[in-house]
Write a protein that holds these residues in place. Structure first.
Motif, short mmCIF file in Angstrom:
data_model
loop_
_atom_site.label_atom_id
_atom_site.label_comp_id
_atom_site.label_asym_id
_atom_site.label_seq_id
_atom_site.Cartn_x
_atom_site.Cartn_y
_atom_site.Cartn_z
N THR A 124 -6.86 -2.65 2.14
CA THR A 124 -6.07 -1.44 1.86
C THR A 124 -6.96 -0.21 1.96
O THR A 124 -6.56 0.81 2.54
CB THR A 124 -5.44 -1.55 0.45
OG1 THR A 124 -4.66 -2.74 0.41
CG2 THR A 124 -4.56 -0.36 0.14
N ASN A 163 0.83 -1.20 0.00
CA ASN A 163 0.00 0.00 0.00
C ASN A 163 0.87 1.26 0.00
O ASN A 163 1.62 1.52 0.94
CB ASN A 163 -0.88 -0.05 1.25
CG ASN A 163 -1.81 1.13 1.36
OD1 ASN A 163 -1.76 2.07 0.57
ND2 ASN A 163 -2.68 1.07 2.34
N LYS A 164 0.74 2.03 -1.09
CA LYS A 164 1.62 3.20 -1.24
C LYS A 164 1.42 4.24 -0.14
O LYS A 164 2.38 4.87 0.31
CB LYS A 164 1.38 3.84 -2.62
CG LYS A 164 2.48 4.83 -2.99
CD LYS A 164 2.26 5.44 -4.35
CE LYS A 164 3.27 6.57 -4.59
NZ LYS A 164 2.95 7.35 -5.78
N VAL A 165 0.17 4.42 0.30
CA VAL A 165 -0.09 5.38 1.38
C VAL A 165 0.71 5.00 2.63
O VAL A 165 1.35 5.84 3.27
CB VAL A 165 -1.61 5.48 1.68
CG1 VAL A 165 -1.87 6.26 2.95
CG2 VAL A 165 -2.35 6.11 0.51
N ASN A 166 0.72 3.71 2.94
CA ASN A 166 1.50 3.26 4.10
C ASN A 166 3.00 3.44 3.90
O ASN A 166 3.72 3.82 4.83
CB ASN A 166 1.24 1.77 4.38
CG ASN A 166 -0.11 1.55 5.04
OD1 ASN A 166 -0.65 2.46 5.65
ND2 ASN A 166 -0.64 0.35 4.89
N ASN A 204 -6.35 2.89 4.53
CA ASN A 204 -6.10 4.24 4.02
C ASN A 204 -7.17 5.23 4.48
O ASN A 204 -6.84 6.36 4.85
CB ASN A 204 -6.05 4.23 2.49
CG ASN A 204 -4.79 3.54 2.00
OD1 ASN A 204 -3.94 3.15 2.78
ND2 ASN A 204 -4.68 3.37 0.69
N THR A 211 -2.15 10.50 -3.56
CA THR A 211 -1.92 9.06 -3.70
C THR A 211 -3.20 8.28 -3.40
O THR A 211 -3.57 7.36 -4.12
CB THR A 211 -0.80 8.61 -2.74
OG1 THR A 211 0.33 9.43 -2.96
CG2 THR A 211 -0.43 7.16 -2.95
N PHE A 217 3.34 17.32 2.38
CA PHE A 217 3.32 15.87 2.47
C PHE A 217 1.88 15.36 2.51
O PHE A 217 1.54 14.37 1.84
CB PHE A 217 4.09 15.41 3.72
CG PHE A 217 4.03 13.91 3.92
CD1 PHE A 217 4.80 13.07 3.14
CD2 PHE A 217 3.20 13.36 4.88
CE1 PHE A 217 4.75 11.69 3.32
CE2 PHE A 217 3.14 11.99 5.06
CZ PHE A 217 3.91 11.16 4.28
N ARG A 274 8.17 8.60 5.61
CA ARG A 274 8.28 9.97 6.09
C ARG A 274 8.75 10.01 7.56
O ARG A 274 9.69 10.71 7.92
CB ARG A 274 6.91 10.65 5.95
CG ARG A 274 6.79 11.98 6.62
CD ARG A 274 7.43 13.05 5.80
NE ARG A 274 7.48 14.31 6.53
CZ ARG A 274 7.53 15.49 5.96
NH1 ARG A 274 7.54 15.58 4.65
NH2 ARG A 274 7.58 16.57 6.68
N LEU A 318 0.03 12.74 0.05
CA LEU A 318 -0.62 11.54 0.57
C LEU A 318 -2.07 11.46 0.06
O LEU A 318 -2.54 10.41 -0.36
CB LEU A 318 -0.59 11.62 2.10
CG LEU A 318 -0.60 10.32 2.86
CD1 LEU A 318 0.60 9.46 2.52
CD2 LEU A 318 -0.61 10.60 4.36
N SER A 348 -6.44 6.34 7.86
CA SER A 348 -5.30 7.26 7.96
C SER A 348 -5.72 8.71 7.80
O SER A 348 -5.09 9.61 8.36
CB SER A 348 -4.27 6.94 6.88
OG SER A 348 -3.75 5.66 7.06
N PRO A 355 -3.25 2.37 11.76
CA PRO A 355 -2.20 3.33 11.37
C PRO A 355 -1.13 3.43 12.47
O PRO A 355 -1.48 3.52 13.65
CB PRO A 355 -2.96 4.65 11.21
CG PRO A 355 -4.34 4.43 11.72
CD PRO A 355 -4.55 3.00 11.96
N LEU A 368 4.45 5.69 2.10
CA LEU A 368 4.74 7.12 2.24
C LEU A 368 4.76 7.53 3.71
O LEU A 368 5.67 8.22 4.17
CB LEU A 368 3.69 7.96 1.50
CG LEU A 368 3.79 8.05 -0.02
CD1 LEU A 368 2.55 8.73 -0.59
CD2 LEU A 368 5.04 8.82 -0.44
N LEU A 369 3.73 7.08 4.45
CA LEU A 369 3.62 7.45 5.86
C LEU A 369 4.79 6.94 6.68
O LEU A 369 5.40 7.68 7.45
CB LEU A 369 2.31 6.89 6.45
CG LEU A 369 1.06 7.72 6.24
CD1 LEU A 369 -0.17 6.91 6.63
CD2 LEU A 369 1.11 9.01 7.07
N ASP A 388 -5.12 5.94 -5.98
CA ASP A 388 -5.18 4.49 -5.77
C ASP A 388 -6.59 3.95 -5.53
O ASP A 388 -6.90 2.82 -5.92
CB ASP A 388 -4.29 4.08 -4.57
CG ASP A 388 -2.81 4.19 -4.92
OD1 ASP A 388 -2.49 4.46 -6.09
OD2 ASP A 388 -1.98 4.01 -4.00
#
Lengths: 239, 112
Positions: free
Chosen positions: B59, A19-22, B63, B29, B22, A28, B26, B66, A114, A24-25, B33
């Motif tokens: 996923t 998962n790209k969001v993860n 997300n 993204t 940032f 970072r 995010l 988040s 998260p 990135l998080l 996605d």
């Protein structure tokens, strides 16, 4: 040594998450702490990277395509070179059963997503510190032991003895052993002792089988007989 | 204007912990996605690929949480549970409902 400590607090980390969001998080948060971070999108990519370059720690997601977290963890823990890299599993809160399974499989720690940045940093620092100590220990042991022995010592610890058994200890002394050994060659003494052990062991087995009550009703299959013979060898005779 | 789908506190602490740029990346993204993941759920439903269905829902759940889109996350969690049970027949209109909530979340994120 102490001067290096600050720079040692950071490490080379591999973040494995589809998962790209993860990614990135996590990236970072970790880069902000001075770590070098690399990323893999699935388990296969992660293993390829781990075989090619050194890492100090892996943050591993459980649910991934191609190879999932369990498979990667199993591969890592069964590899002689890779099993020293600590693995922190990252998973959703409702996957607590999976987390338990991962710890059993050899993961160092876990984090729920998260991911809380404070916990993330605390667990990474702790894992890196443990790895550093293990590496130092390994380096030290390697100086006086073979790699196989060093690996075994690190895996099993330094306690005396190998395992616990249910045993009866039999202490026996051969009367006048010094006089006997003085009048014989070392080969003859060893032969005598071997004969003695054979006869003693046979009679112990017979006693155990015939007289179970007097041996606290232990059957032979549950019992180990430890025979300790105390005798004094003269150094010159034994060589 | 209130943000009924997104918990402002979550998004604010995310911004405080990182920075505005940032968070923008995010969000981009996430918005990039999510349509793929929704399409993945529909495709895997058609091919009865339980694992792929479950993974896509998982996923999306993670997300959405988040960004503080807890309603959307809960809706994805229900889909994930269906994937876990293996009984994809019971999905019914749940993907459509999810997509409708997602549209609201997307709008809020774009207008923030």
């Amino acid at each position: 040594m102490l001067n290096n400590r600050r720079s040692n607090d950071s490490g080379r980390l591999l973040v494995v998450d589809d998962n790209k969001v993860n990614r990135l998080l996590l990236g970072r948060g970790l880069e902000g702490r001075g770590h070098q971070v690399a990323f893999a999108k699935d388990g296969r990519e992660a293993l390829d990277m781990l075989l090619k370059q050194p890492f100090d720690l892996v943050l591993l997601d459980i649910m991934m395509p191609v190879l999932d977290g369990y498979q990667v963890l199993a591969e890592l823990t069964s590899d002689k070179d890779l099993r020293n890299i600590p693995v922190i599993m990252t998973s959703a809160m409702d996957e607590i059963d999976s987390v338990a399974k991962c710890i059993e499989l050899g993961a160092e720690d876990y984090l729920f997503k998260p991911v809380n940045p404070v916990l993330l940093n605390a667990r990474i620092s702790a894992s890196l510190e443990k790895k550093r100590l293990r590496d130092q220990q390994r380096e030290l042991i390697n100086k006086f032991a073979t790699t196989e022995v060093a690996d075994e010592l690190i895996a099993d610890g330094f306690e005396l003895g190998g395992k616990y058994v249910d045993a009866t200890a039999l202490f026996a002394d051969i009367r006048s052993f010094t006089a006997i050994s003085e009048s014989r060659t070392p080969t003859e003494v060893i032969e005598l002792l071997n004969t003695y052990f054979t006869l003693m062991f046979d009679s112990c087995i017979t006693m155990l089988l015939c007289n179970k009550l007097s041996f606290l009703e232990n059957t032979i299959s549950q019992h180990t007989i430890l025979c300790i013979l105390t005798c004094k060898f003269k150094r010159c005779e034994v060589g | 204007m209130t943000s009924p789908e997104i918990d402002k506190g979550t998004l604010d602490s995310l911004t405080a912990a990182t920075d505005e740029e940032f968070v923008k990346e995010l969000i981009e993204t996430f918005l990039e996605d999510s349509p793929n993941l929704i399409a993945e759920m529909r495709t895997s439903l058609g091919t009865h690929d339980v694992e792929a269905f479950r993974r896509a829902a998982h996923t999306l759940k993670s997300n959405a949480a988040s960004f503080g889109a807890f309603g959307l996350s809960q809706s994805a969690k229900e889909l994930e549970m269906i994937g876990k049970s293996g009984d994809l027949e019971s999905v019914g209109d749940k993907i459509d409902d999810f997509e409708a909530t997602y549209a609201l979340v997307e709008k809020e994120l774009r207008n923030r």
